[in-house]
Write a protein that holds these residues in place. Sequence first.
Motif, PDB file in Angstrom:
ATOM      1  N   VAL A 189       1.033  -0.138 -11.066  1.00  0.00           N
ATOM      2  CA  VAL A 189       0.022  -1.190 -10.940  1.00  0.00           C
ATOM      3  C   VAL A 189       0.341  -2.318 -11.909  1.00  0.00           C
ATOM      4  CG1 VAL A 189      -2.430  -1.723 -11.152  1.00  0.00           C
ATOM      5  CG2 VAL A 189      -1.720   0.504 -10.275  1.00  0.00           C
ATOM      6  N   HIS A 190       0.222  -3.558 -11.435  1.00  0.00           N
ATOM      7  CA  HIS A 190       0.445  -4.773 -12.223  1.00  0.00           C
ATOM      8  C   HIS A 190       1.911  -4.975 -12.623  1.00  0.00           C
ATOM      9  CE1 HIS A 190      -3.808  -5.072 -12.253  1.00  0.00           C
ATOM     10  NE2 HIS A 190      -4.012  -4.112 -13.139  1.00  0.00           N
ATOM     11  N   SER A 191       2.814  -4.189 -12.042  1.00  0.00           N
ATOM     12  CA  SER A 191       4.237  -4.376 -12.321  1.00  0.00           C
ATOM     13  C   SER A 191       4.779  -5.536 -11.500  1.00  0.00           C
ATOM     14  CB  SER A 191       5.014  -3.105 -11.983  1.00  0.00           C
ATOM     15  OG  SER A 191       4.955  -2.855 -10.582  1.00  0.00           O
ATOM     16  N   PHE A 192       5.986  -5.967 -11.831  1.00  0.00           N
ATOM     17  CA  PHE A 192       6.636  -7.035 -11.076  1.00  0.00           C
ATOM     18  C   PHE A 192       6.833  -6.614  -9.620  1.00  0.00           C
ATOM     19  CE2 PHE A 192      10.563  -8.916  -9.377  1.00  0.00           C
ATOM     20  CZ  PHE A 192      10.247 -10.271  -9.475  1.00  0.00           C
ATOM     21  N   SER A 193       7.244  -5.354  -9.427  1.00  0.00           N
ATOM     22  CA  SER A 193       7.461  -4.846  -8.060  1.00  0.00           C
ATOM     23  C   SER A 193       6.177  -4.866  -7.255  1.00  0.00           C
ATOM     24  CB  SER A 193       8.025  -3.421  -8.111  1.00  0.00           C
ATOM     25  OG  SER A 193       9.297  -3.398  -8.699  1.00  0.00           O
ATOM     26  N   GLU A 194       5.078  -4.474  -7.897  1.00  0.00           N
ATOM     27  CA  GLU A 194       3.804  -4.464  -7.177  1.00  0.00           C
ATOM     28  C   GLU A 194       3.424  -5.870  -6.727  1.00  0.00           C
ATOM     29  OE1 GLU A 194      -0.735  -4.509  -7.033  1.00  0.00           O
ATOM     30  OE2 GLU A 194       0.198  -4.645  -9.003  1.00  0.00           O
ATOM     31  N   ARG A 195       3.614  -6.848  -7.612  1.00  0.00           N
ATOM     32  CA  ARG A 195       3.290  -8.238  -7.259  1.00  0.00           C
ATOM     33  C   ARG A 195       4.183  -8.739  -6.129  1.00  0.00           C
ATOM     34  NH1 ARG A 195       2.914  -8.411 -13.066  1.00  0.00           N
ATOM     35  NH2 ARG A 195       0.752  -8.738 -13.749  1.00  0.00           N
ATOM     36  N   MET A 196       5.467  -8.349  -6.153  1.00  0.00           N
ATOM     37  CA  MET A 196       6.399  -8.801  -5.125  1.00  0.00           C
ATOM     38  C   MET A 196       6.054  -8.212  -3.760  1.00  0.00           C
ATOM     39  SD  MET A 196       8.467 -11.045  -6.277  1.00  0.00           S
ATOM     40  CE  MET A 196       6.999 -11.626  -7.129  1.00  0.00           C
ATOM     41  N   TYR A 197       5.690  -6.932  -3.730  1.00  0.00           N
ATOM     42  CA  TYR A 197       5.312  -6.313  -2.458  1.00  0.00           C
ATOM     43  C   TYR A 197       4.023  -6.920  -1.921  1.00  0.00           C
ATOM     44  CZ  TYR A 197       8.898  -2.670  -2.496  1.00  0.00           C
ATOM     45  OH  TYR A 197      10.094  -2.012  -2.441  1.00  0.00           O
ATOM     46  N   PHE A 198       3.088  -7.210  -2.813  1.00  0.00           N
ATOM     47  CA  PHE A 198       1.838  -7.843  -2.389  1.00  0.00           C
ATOM     48  C   PHE A 198       2.128  -9.229  -1.811  1.00  0.00           C
ATOM     49  CE2 PHE A 198      -2.021 -10.311  -2.826  1.00  0.00           C
ATOM     50  CZ  PHE A 198      -3.013  -9.412  -2.464  1.00  0.00           C
ATOM     51  N   ASP A 244       0.831  -1.210   0.000  1.00  0.00           N
ATOM     52  CA  ASP A 244       0.000   0.000   0.000  1.00  0.00           C
ATOM     53  C   ASP A 244       0.862   1.254   0.000  1.00  0.00           C
ATOM     54  OD1 ASP A 244      -2.376   1.567   0.241  1.00  0.00           O
ATOM     55  OD2 ASP A 244      -1.987   1.770   2.373  1.00  0.00           O
ATOM     56  N   THR A 245       1.942   1.250   0.776  1.00  0.00           N
ATOM     57  CA  THR A 245       2.806   2.424   0.891  1.00  0.00           C
ATOM     58  C   THR A 245       3.479   2.767  -0.429  1.00  0.00           C
ATOM     59  OG1 THR A 245       3.234   2.045   3.241  1.00  0.00           O
ATOM     60  CG2 THR A 245       4.858   3.344   2.040  1.00  0.00           C
ATOM     61  N   TYR A 246       4.090   1.757  -1.082  1.00  0.00           N
ATOM     62  CA  TYR A 246       4.838   2.041  -2.314  1.00  0.00           C
ATOM     63  C   TYR A 246       3.941   2.230  -3.525  1.00  0.00           C
ATOM     64  CZ  TYR A 246       9.199   1.119   0.101  1.00  0.00           C
ATOM     65  OH  TYR A 246      10.258   1.193   0.967  1.00  0.00           O
ATOM     66  N   LEU A 247       2.773   1.586  -3.521  1.00  0.00           N
ATOM     67  CA  LEU A 247       1.875   1.704  -4.676  1.00  0.00           C
ATOM     68  C   LEU A 247       1.022   2.966  -4.611  1.00  0.00           C
ATOM     69  CD1 LEU A 247       0.706   0.397  -7.259  1.00  0.00           C
ATOM     70  CD2 LEU A 247      -0.977  -0.752  -5.792  1.00  0.00           C
ATOM     71  N   HIS A 248       0.425   3.252  -3.450  1.00  0.00           N
ATOM     72  CA  HIS A 248      -0.541   4.343  -3.361  1.00  0.00           C
ATOM     73  C   HIS A 248       0.000   5.601  -2.685  1.00  0.00           C
ATOM     74  CE1 HIS A 248      -3.639   1.720  -4.857  1.00  0.00           C
ATOM     75  NE2 HIS A 248      -3.417   0.841  -3.898  1.00  0.00           N
TER      76      HIS A 248
END
Length: 357
Positions: free
Chosen positions: A106-115, A95-99
């Motif tokens: 959104v839908h990037s590799f980094s977003e998936r890894m943080y999730f 939530d912190t790094y995305l929003h």
Amino acid sequence: MAICFFGSYDRGYARNKILLDGLAELSIPVVHCHSSKGFFVPRYIELIQKFLKVRTKSSVIFVAYRGHLDVLCGFILAKIFGKKLVFDIFYSLHDTYLHDRKSIAVHSFSERMYFLLDTVNCMLSDHVIVLSHATGKFLCNTFTISRKKISVVYGGGNEKVFVPHQKSPNRKKVIVEFHGWFTRMQYPEIFIEAAKLLEKNANIEFWLIGSTVNYLKPLQMLQQEKPKNLVYMKPLSEAKLAKKIALADITVGHLGVTQKAHVTLSHKMYHGLAVGSVLIAGDYEATKEVLIDKKTCILVAPGDSGDLARKIMLLVKNTALREKIAKNGYALHASKFTNRQIALSLVKVIRELGIVL
């Protein structure tokens, strides 16, 4: 048996310092298993080596803030040596790094890894500590975590440092302060806009304290608007900051419109309560867990500089209301959010896991 503070945590960070000081007041033994080395292999090797020296003294592994990358190591050690693993998540990295920081797409590799990291950390932990019930609800809904695994340990203002100061009876101006790291959650541009709206009121002075690394909009706005009634100060030492806050009449909490803002009770809010300042807080779900409008705070619509300006004027014109809220807020902090009370909450959670301290 002791609580093992585990990971790459900073002892001086407010959350950890408050817990450690509170545990010391309660005479609860603590052992430290800390590493500041690089990610994974070197850090894990040092943590394992240190834990082997204290494993017989500790009954629980407490992954302290910021330990998002240390949970896996703590989980392995907990399973091998039959310990419980408690994780103080503090906030969601996803939530912190995305929003909030908007540093990943959104839908990037980094977003998936943080999730995945947030999900796995909560799954591996025997119990997860959060700052508010609103944060707990968010984690359950977002990462499919069992509500039974989550407990609230509220933050605080560290009453050893943030203490009331006598204000000059001859002071003619009402001082309104906003302090903290400039992020979308904090949303200091609302404070700047409110100062500009009230620029013609000679009896109000605004103090903006803090800075930023990657969110430049607040400082850019400050240069453009240049409110004549606003004094900007760069980050101060904790002792100097505490004195500044105590000298102000009104403290403004975070007012962002992000998901993180809605579920967070920030340290700056507790600072205002601890020094006996009047707290203006965002009208969020988390805020209303502990504060009551016009009794222990003044609620303001998030992201609304006009509403903030109106609420400031309400307090400026109504001295009796200002004094009542300041008194009630200070009493609330003294009764529920001292270092000792916060540490007691953590001890209760650990004991409910069947652990003897």
